[in-house]
Design an enzyme around this catalytic site. Structure first.
Site, short mmCIF file in Angstrom:
data_model
loop_
_atom_site.label_atom_id
_atom_site.label_comp_id
_atom_site.label_asym_id
_atom_site.label_seq_id
_atom_site.Cartn_x
_atom_site.Cartn_y
_atom_site.Cartn_z
N ASP A 9 0.84 -1.27 -0.15
CA ASP A 9 0.26 0.25 -0.14
C ASP A 9 1.11 1.42 -0.18
OD1 ASP A 9 -1.78 2.11 0.33
OD2 ASP A 9 -2.56 1.30 2.60
N ILE A 10 0.72 2.21 -0.83
CA ILE A 10 2.21 3.59 -1.44
C ILE A 10 1.76 4.16 0.40
CG2 ILE A 10 -0.22 5.07 -2.06
CD1 ILE A 10 2.86 5.26 -3.92
N ASN A 23 -6.12 13.48 -10.04
CA ASN A 23 -6.99 13.06 -11.43
C ASN A 23 -6.58 15.70 -11.49
OD1 ASN A 23 -9.02 15.64 -9.57
ND2 ASN A 23 -9.43 13.35 -9.23
N GLY A 31 -9.07 5.07 -5.75
CA GLY A 31 -7.60 4.34 -6.31
C GLY A 31 -7.08 4.69 -5.45
N VAL A 32 -5.67 5.80 -6.08
CA VAL A 32 -5.04 6.04 -4.83
C VAL A 32 -5.05 7.19 -4.25
CG1 VAL A 32 -2.38 6.39 -5.05
CG2 VAL A 32 -2.85 3.89 -6.13
N ASP A 33 -5.63 7.94 -4.55
CA ASP A 33 -5.98 9.24 -4.59
C ASP A 33 -6.85 8.78 -3.11
OD1 ASP A 33 -6.39 12.06 -4.21
OD2 ASP A 33 -7.20 11.88 -6.44
N GLY A 119 -4.75 2.48 -13.04
CA GLY A 119 -6.43 1.67 -12.41
C GLY A 119 -7.44 2.27 -12.63
N1 AR6 Z 1 -1.53 1.89 -2.77
C1 AR6 Z 1 -0.33 1.27 -4.15
N2 AR6 Z 1 -0.92 1.56 -5.50
C2 AR6 Z 1 -2.84 1.69 -5.24
C3 AR6 Z 1 -3.79 1.82 -4.20
C4 AR6 Z 1 -2.43 2.13 -2.68
N3 AR6 Z 1 -3.55 2.07 -1.96
N4 AR6 Z 1 -4.78 1.36 -4.73
C5 AR6 Z 1 -4.97 1.26 -5.77
N5 AR6 Z 1 -3.73 1.29 -6.79
P1 AR6 Z 1 -5.79 4.79 -9.53
P2 AR6 Z 1 -5.35 5.53 -12.09
C6 AR6 Z 1 -2.94 1.20 -7.76
O1 AR6 Z 1 -7.12 4.11 -9.91
O2 AR6 Z 1 -5.42 5.20 -12.91
C7 AR6 Z 1 -8.83 8.54 -8.94
O3 AR6 Z 1 -10.28 8.24 -9.09
C8 AR6 Z 1 -4.07 0.01 -8.28
O4 AR6 Z 1 -4.11 -1.18 -8.83
O5 AR6 Z 1 -5.61 5.19 -8.54
O6 AR6 Z 1 -3.98 6.85 -12.63
C9 AR6 Z 1 -8.54 9.87 -9.35
O7 AR6 Z 1 -8.85 10.59 -8.40
C10 AR6 Z 1 -3.21 1.08 -10.23
O8 AR6 Z 1 -2.80 -0.14 -10.73
O9 AR6 Z 1 -5.10 5.64 -10.36
C11 AR6 Z 1 -8.60 9.82 -10.50
O10 AR6 Z 1 -10.19 10.22 -10.85
C12 AR6 Z 1 -2.31 1.79 -9.99
O11 AR6 Z 1 -2.82 1.98 -8.21
C13 AR6 Z 1 -8.38 8.26 -10.91
O12 AR6 Z 1 -8.51 7.29 -9.75
C14 AR6 Z 1 -3.45 3.23 -10.32
O13 AR6 Z 1 -5.06 3.37 -9.90
C15 AR6 Z 1 -6.87 8.37 -11.35
O14 AR6 Z 1 -7.07 6.94 -12.15
#
Ligand code: AR6
Length: 163
Positions: A9-10, A23, A31-33, A119
């Site tokens: 987990d980041i 975003n 997600g990460v955000d 993601g």
């Molecule tokens: N730690 C590490 N990696 C993670 C975690 C975590 N806690 N959670 C998810 N991932 P994403 P994007 C992975 O969707 O595609 C948001 O709503 C996940 O499996 O977080 O850039 C923002 O507000 C994937 O491989 O980011 C934006 O609107 C990677 O992190 C939008 O999503 C990125 O997934 C950004 O989408």
């Protein structure tokens, strides 16, 4: 700069900087955000509003406090939304390059990245990994450690194989 991969987990990483896959509005999301804003607490959003009243452009990066996380700073980047037709790879590599530039301005020595755009934004996973690794390898920086944090075993295996 050393580049490594861990599964996890980041938000829990013990590094100077964690990178957020944000975003353009920079007001949180899923997600990460979502994880970063939950773990960092309200100070992260307060700093986003104060420092980035207009948000950020796709491909750009900007820092805030990391609030209650072990890291000192969050560097927010805005990846291209592949699912919405933003398929310019230069915007994705720009996120990694700009994040390292901002980390250098902060004097950071270690930084943890998620797989930006891989993601919700739907960037094809293998190419998201290759774009990350290529750009981290080719960008001059004073940062000593870049850690790619893979979410789940399949992502970890893919990054480890591409490294
Ligand atoms: N730690 C590490 N990696 C993670 C975690 C975590 N806690 N959670 C998810 N991932 P994403 P994007 C992975 O969707 O595609 C948001 O709503 C996940 O499996 O977080 O850039 C923002 O507000 C994937 O491989 O980011 C934006 O609107 C990677 O992190 C939008 O999503 C990125 O997934 C950004 O989408």
């Amino acid at each position: 700069m050393e580049i490594e991969v861990v599964e996890g987990d980041i938000t829990a990483q013990q590094v100077d900087v964690v990178v957020n896959a944000a975003n353009r509005a920079m007001r949180g999301g899923g997600g990460v955000d979502g994880a970063i804003h939950r773990a960092g607490g309200p100070a992260v959003l307060d700093d986003c509003r104060r420092r980035f009243p207009e948000g950020l452009a796709t491909g750009d990066a900007g820092w805030t406090t990391a609030g209650e996380m072990p890291a000192q700073w969050v560097i927010h980047v805005v990846g291209p939304n592949h699912r919405a037709g933003e398929t310019d790879r230069a915007q994705l590599t720009s996120c990694y390059r700009r994040a390292l530039e901002v980390a250098d301005e902060l004097g950071a020595r270690s930084i943890a990245f998620p797989l930006v755009s891989a993601g919700v934004y739907g960037w094809p996973r293998e190419d998201a990994v290759d774009a990350a690794i290529e750009t981290l390898r080719s960008t001059p920086t004073s940062v000593e450690l870049a850690r790619i944090v893979a979410f789940g075993r399949a992502s970890y295996d893919l990054v480890a194989q591409r490294l």
